[in-house]
Design an enzyme around this catalytic site. Structure first.
Site, mmCIF file in Angstrom:
data_model
loop_
_atom_site.group_PDB
_atom_site.id
_atom_site.type_symbol
_atom_site.label_atom_id
_atom_site.label_comp_id
_atom_site.label_asym_id
_atom_site.label_seq_id
_atom_site.Cartn_x
_atom_site.Cartn_y
_atom_site.Cartn_z
ATOM 1 N N CYS A 77 9.879 36.971 14.920
ATOM 2 C CA CYS A 77 10.380 36.084 13.870
ATOM 3 C C CYS A 77 11.587 35.311 14.398
ATOM 4 O O CYS A 77 12.521 35.901 14.914
ATOM 5 C CB CYS A 77 10.784 36.912 12.652
ATOM 6 N N GLU A 79 0.953 38.699 11.579
ATOM 7 C CA GLU A 79 1.664 39.873 11.045
ATOM 8 C C GLU A 79 3.121 39.765 11.431
ATOM 9 O O GLU A 79 3.455 39.307 12.531
ATOM 10 C CB GLU A 79 1.041 41.152 11.618
ATOM 11 N N ARG A 138 6.444 51.840 5.391
ATOM 12 C CA ARG A 138 6.504 50.715 6.330
ATOM 13 C C ARG A 138 5.928 49.471 5.657
ATOM 14 O O ARG A 138 4.719 49.370 5.443
ATOM 15 C CB ARG A 138 5.713 51.047 7.596
#
Length: 328
Positions: free
Chosen positions: A76, A115, A160
Site C-alpha cells: 500500500c 488484496e 485478521r
C-alpha cells in the site's frame, strides 16, 4: 465439450497463499512473481509452475503468458490525486499503477483480484482506495470490495481483517458478463479452536521461555489459560480473551511484543513456524524448507494471506465466470 481451464498469474506471490486458494478452487496456476529470495525457496518447494524471481519493475509483462485471472497482494502506497488526474504515467513509482501496466500488457485478463490491509480503505482519507476503484473502472473493469476477517470467513481462529477487491472485465459494448454473478462469501461459524492447531509433537527447547528469561516470573503469574494466545508487552502480558490468535505479523520472529505465546503442559513457549502457517489455514503438508531460517518462516507466515478465505472468494469468482460465459 471439455471445459477450458481458467488460468491464473500471480504478482507479489509471497509463499503462495493466494495461489493455493485459487488452485484449491479449480484454477490452473500459470506463473507467479516474487522478489524475496527466501519466499521463493518456500514457494518452489510447494508449486511446480513457473516462478519469476524478480523485481516487478524489472520483469517484462509483455513476455509473460496471458492469463484469465491476475492476482496481486500488493504494498500500500500513497499517490496524489493531482498526479493521477494528469494520467497514470505520473505515478510510475507506485505498485498499484505497475499492476495496471501488467493488466494492459496481458491483454486485460477477465478478472483482477487484489488484496491489501484493511486500512487501505481509509488510507490518505480514502483517496488511495477511490483512485484504485476509478483506475480499474477507467481501464474497463467493474469493482467490488469487502473487508473479511479470517475468523468469520475462513474457519481459522485468527483475528485478521483484510480487504479483497474483485474486478471483472467489461465487454467492448460496456456490458459485464460476470459481475452480477459474483458475491463475496457469507460468514461461517468458527469451529476450530486454538488447541486444534497447536502441535502435539515434541517442541524444540529453543522455543520455550524458561527461568532464564527476565520476563518469566510475570509470564508464569499471568499466563493461566491453555486455550488462548498471549503476547508480552514489555512490562505486562496481554491475553487475547476472544480465544483466537491475534493478527500474525511479519516481525513476530524478531522478538518484542509481537511474539505469540502459549501455555502448554510442557511450559510457556512461542508458536512454532508450522503453527503460524496453520493459523493462516495452510495444510499440514505445506512444505517449510529446512534451508529457510525460522525468522524468515515467521516473516513469511505473517506476510501471507489466509488460504481458506482466498479459496472461498476464488470459488465465487469461478462460479461467476462459468455462469457469465454460459449465458453468452
Amino acid at each position: 465439450m471439455v471445459k477450458k481451464e481458467i488460468t491464473v498469474g500471480s504478482l507479489y506471490a509471497g509463499v503462495g497463499g493466494i495461489c493455493l486458494g485459487f488452485k484449491n478452487s479449480g484454477f490452473k496456476l500459470e506463473w507467479a512473481n516474487e522478489i524475496d529470495k527466501n519466499a521463493c525457496i518456500t514457494y518452489r518447494a510447494n508449486f511446480e509452475h513457473n516462478l519469476h524471481e524478480a523485481d516487478i519493475w524489472a520483469l517484462d509483462p509483455n513476455e509473460l503468458p496471458k492469463v484469465d485471472v491476475l492476482t496481486a497482494g500488493f504494498p500500500c502506497q500513497p499517490f496524489s490525486v493531482a498526479g493521477y488526474r494528469k494520467g497514470f504515467t505520473d505515478e510510475r513509482g507506485n505498485h498499484f499503477f505497475r499492476i495496471v501496466d501488467y493488466i494492459n500488457a496481458l491483454g486485460k485478463p477477465k478478472v483482477v483480484f487484489l488484496e491489501n490491509v484493511k486500512n487501505l480503505k481509509g488510507h490518505d482519507k480514502g483517496k488511495t482506495f477511490r483512485i484504485i476503484e476509478e483506475a480499474m473502472n477507467a481501464n474497463g473493469y467493474s469493482f467490488q470490495a469487502a473487508v473479511l476477517n479470517t475468523k468469520d470467513f475462513g474457519n481459522v481462529p485468527q483475528n485478521r481483517e483484510r480487504i479483497y477487491m474483485v474486478c471483472f472485465r467489461d465487454e467492448e459494448d460496456g456490458t459485464n458478463l460476470y459481475k452480477d454473478h459474483f458475491n463475496f462469501p457469507e460468514p461461517i461459524k468458527l469451529k476450530k479452536e486454538i488447541s486444534d492447531i497447536l502441535s502435539s509433537d515434541k517442541i524444540d527447547e529453543k522455543f520455550y521461555y524458561r527461568e532464564d528469561k527476565y520476563m518469566f516470573p510475570k509470564l508464569q503469574e499471568e499466563m493461566v489459560n491453555k486455550n488462548t494466545i498471549y503476547q508480552w508487552r514489555r512490562q505486562y502480558t496481554r491475553e487475547n480473551k476472544s480465544n483466537v490468535c491475534p493478527t500474525l505479523t511479519a516481525n513476530m520472529g524478531t522478538g518484542g511484543h509481537n511474539v505469540p505465546l502459549v501455555l502448554t503442559n510442557t511450559g510457556i513457549r512461542k508458536l512454532i513456524p508450522k503453527e503460524c502457517f496453520l493459523f493462516q489455514g495452510y495444510p499440514e503438508n505445506f512444505v517449510l524448507p529446512s534451508t529457510v531460517s525460522n525468522a524468515q518462516l515467521y516473516k513469511q507466515a505473517g506476510n501471507s494471506v489466509t488460504v481458506p478465505v482466498i479459496e472461498r472468494i476464488a470459488a465465487s469468482i469461478m462460479n461467476a465466470i462459468n455462469l457469465g460465459e454460459s449465458e453468452e
